[in-house]
Design a protein around this motif. Structure first.
Motif, PDB file in Angstrom:
ATOM      1  N   VAL A  46      40.620  31.345  41.759  1.00 50.71           N
ATOM      2  CA  VAL A  46      40.929  29.922  41.840  1.00 50.71           C
ATOM      3  C   VAL A  46      41.604  29.557  43.155  1.00 50.71           C
ATOM      4  N   VAL A  47      41.459  28.292  43.500  1.00 52.05           N
ATOM      5  CA  VAL A  47      42.226  27.681  44.577  1.00 52.05           C
ATOM      6  C   VAL A  47      43.136  26.674  43.891  1.00 52.05           C
ATOM      7  N   LEU A  48      44.419  26.713  44.239  1.00 51.78           N
ATOM      8  CA  LEU A  48      45.410  25.888  43.562  1.00 51.78           C
ATOM      9  C   LEU A  48      45.918  24.766  44.457  1.00 51.78           C
ATOM     10  N   HIS A  49      46.437  23.726  43.810  1.00 55.15           N
ATOM     11  CA  HIS A  49      47.107  22.646  44.529  1.00 55.15           C
ATOM     12  C   HIS A  49      48.506  23.117  44.922  1.00 55.15           C
ATOM     13  N   ARG A  50      48.944  22.704  46.086  1.00 58.79           N
ATOM     14  CA  ARG A  50      50.333  22.972  46.495  1.00 58.79           C
ATOM     15  C   ARG A  50      51.257  22.090  45.653  1.00 58.79           C
ATOM     16  N   GLY A  51      52.513  22.446  45.586  1.00 58.53           N
ATOM     17  CA  GLY A  51      53.469  21.608  44.875  1.00 58.53           C
ATOM     18  C   GLY A  51      53.834  22.128  43.499  1.00 58.53           C
ATOM     19  N   LEU A  76      39.363  24.817  34.754  1.00 61.44           N
ATOM     20  CA  LEU A  76      39.349  23.566  35.509  1.00 61.44           C
ATOM     21  C   LEU A  76      40.228  22.496  34.877  1.00 61.44           C
ATOM     22  N   ASP A  77      40.481  22.589  33.568  1.00 61.96           N
ATOM     23  CA  ASP A  77      41.362  21.644  32.884  1.00 61.96           C
ATOM     24  C   ASP A  77      42.839  22.002  33.031  1.00 61.96           C
ATOM     25  N   THR A  78      43.139  23.129  33.641  1.00 64.30           N
ATOM     26  CA  THR A  78      44.519  23.576  33.801  1.00 64.30           C
ATOM     27  C   THR A  78      45.183  22.814  34.948  1.00 64.30           C
ATOM     28  N   PRO A  79      46.332  22.169  34.689  1.00 64.14           N
ATOM     29  CA  PRO A  79      47.027  21.452  35.762  1.00 64.14           C
ATOM     30  C   PRO A  79      47.397  22.407  36.900  1.00 64.14           C
ATOM     31  N   GLY A  80      47.165  21.959  38.127  1.00 61.91           N
ATOM     32  CA  GLY A  80      47.475  22.762  39.296  1.00 61.91           C
ATOM     33  C   GLY A  80      46.270  23.462  39.889  1.00 61.91           C
ATOM     34  N   VAL A  81      45.162  23.520  39.150  1.00 62.53           N
ATOM     35  CA  VAL A  81      43.948  24.158  39.657  1.00 62.53           C
ATOM     36  C   VAL A  81      43.152  23.122  40.433  1.00 62.53           C
ATOM     37  N   ALA A  82      42.861  23.427  41.717  1.00 63.70           N
ATOM     38  CA  ALA A  82      42.059  22.523  42.539  1.00 63.70           C
ATOM     39  C   ALA A  82      40.572  22.740  42.233  1.00 63.70           C
ATOM     40  N   LEU A 138      52.908  31.141  40.369  1.00 68.99           N
ATOM     41  CA  LEU A 138      53.046  32.047  39.227  1.00 68.99           C
ATOM     42  C   LEU A 138      52.861  31.301  37.909  1.00 68.99           C
ATOM     43  N   ASP A 139      53.457  30.120  37.804  1.00 68.69           N
ATOM     44  CA  ASP A 139      53.325  29.345  36.569  1.00 68.69           C
ATOM     45  C   ASP A 139      51.882  28.924  36.324  1.00 68.69           C
ATOM     46  N   VAL A 140      51.203  28.484  37.384  1.00 72.55           N
ATOM     47  CA  VAL A 140      49.818  28.043  37.228  1.00 72.55           C
ATOM     48  C   VAL A 140      48.922  29.222  36.846  1.00 72.55           C
ATOM     49  N   THR A 141      49.115  30.373  37.483  1.00 73.94           N
ATOM     50  CA  THR A 141      48.272  31.523  37.151  1.00 73.94           C
ATOM     51  C   THR A 141      48.509  31.982  35.716  1.00 73.94           C
ATOM     52  N   ARG A 142      49.729  31.884  35.231  1.00 72.72           N
ATOM     53  CA  ARG A 142      49.992  32.215  33.829  1.00 72.72           C
ATOM     54  C   ARG A 142      49.268  31.245  32.898  1.00 72.72           C
ATOM     55  N   GLU A 143      49.273  29.961  33.254  1.00 68.82           N
ATOM     56  CA  GLU A 143      48.574  28.958  32.444  1.00 68.82           C
ATOM     57  C   GLU A 143      47.065  29.182  32.480  1.00 68.82           C
ATOM     58  N   VAL A 144      46.547  29.553  33.656  1.00 68.73           N
ATOM     59  CA  VAL A 144      45.114  29.837  33.787  1.00 68.73           C
ATOM     60  C   VAL A 144      44.749  31.027  32.911  1.00 68.73           C
ATOM     61  N   ARG A 145      45.548  32.070  32.962  1.00 67.19           N
ATOM     62  CA  ARG A 145      45.287  33.274  32.167  1.00 67.19           C
ATOM     63  C   ARG A 145      45.287  32.949  30.675  1.00 67.19           C
ATOM     64  N   ALA A 146      46.271  32.174  30.241  1.00 64.95           N
ATOM     65  CA  ALA A 146      46.361  31.799  28.828  1.00 64.95           C
ATOM     66  C   ALA A 146      45.168  30.932  28.417  1.00 64.95           C
ATOM     67  N   VAL A 166      43.510  37.020  37.092  1.00 63.00           N
ATOM     68  CA  VAL A 166      43.480  35.763  37.850  1.00 63.00           C
ATOM     69  C   VAL A 166      43.873  36.075  39.293  1.00 63.00           C
ATOM     70  N   THR A 167      43.017  35.668  40.229  1.00 62.50           N
ATOM     71  CA  THR A 167      43.286  35.856  41.646  1.00 62.50           C
ATOM     72  C   THR A 167      43.295  34.497  42.327  1.00 62.50           C
ATOM     73  N   VAL A 168      44.384  34.200  43.036  1.00 63.06           N
ATOM     74  CA  VAL A 168      44.480  32.949  43.791  1.00 63.06           C
ATOM     75  C   VAL A 168      43.916  33.222  45.180  1.00 63.06           C
ATOM     76  N   THR A 169      42.863  32.483  45.537  1.00 63.40           N
ATOM     77  CA  THR A 169      42.213  32.704  46.824  1.00 63.40           C
ATOM     78  C   THR A 169      42.614  31.687  47.874  1.00 63.40           C
ATOM     79  N   GLY A 170      43.398  30.676  47.480  1.00 66.29           N
ATOM     80  CA  GLY A 170      43.842  29.699  48.458  1.00 66.29           C
ATOM     81  C   GLY A 170      44.674  28.602  47.836  1.00 66.29           C
ATOM     82  N   LEU A 171      45.285  27.796  48.706  1.00 70.15           N
ATOM     83  CA  LEU A 171      46.084  26.636  48.299  1.00 70.15           C
ATOM     84  C   LEU A 171      45.611  25.438  49.098  1.00 70.15           C
ATOM     85  N   VAL A 172      45.540  24.289  48.446  1.00 70.50           N
ATOM     86  CA  VAL A 172      45.155  23.044  49.146  1.00 70.50           C
ATOM     87  C   VAL A 172      46.188  21.984  48.891  1.00 70.50           C
TER      88      VAL A 172
END
Length: 120
Positions: free
Chosen positions: A72-77, A19-25, A81-89, A114-120
């Protein structure tokens, strides 16, 4: 501390890190989380952040490797790929901090999916 308690502590650490990872909604809520949130809103009470269904932690066998699944559900913008790598790390680091096991990708280290289930 029992294996179940350790798993719960690991899951909570991973939830906070993700949840502290930038880009994660938010983490994908499960049915129980959705129903609980709906009931709280009807009563006018603030809902708590759902997240337990968004992180699943288990060990293949006692003393074996950790397996962590993050939904996770991620923010658009931001590039997904970069956000999922950061989430994994972040998740691997959280597991390492709690368990004392290195997050280097070598045998004996946590397997993070890490599985992205949506974008908001």
């Amino acid at each position: 501390m029992s294996e179940r308690d350790v798993s719960r502590v690991v899951a909570n650490a991973v939830i906070e890190a993700v949840l502290d990872t930038p880009g994660v909604a938010f983490l994908r809520p499960g049915l129980a989380d959705l129903l609980r949130s709906s009931a709280l809103l009807r009563r006018g009470l603030p809902s708590t952040p759902a997240g337990s269904a968004g992180v699943q932690v288990r060990r293949e066998k006692p003393g074996g490797d950790w397996s962590v699944e993050v939904y996770v559900v991620l923010h658009r913008g931001r590039r997904t790929l970069d956000v999922t790598r950061e989430v994994r790390a972040a998740a691997a680091e959280a597991v390492g901090l709690v368990t004392g096991e290195p997050a280097t990708g070598e045998p004996g280290t946590p397997r993070i999916t890490v599985t992205v289930t949506g974008l908001v």
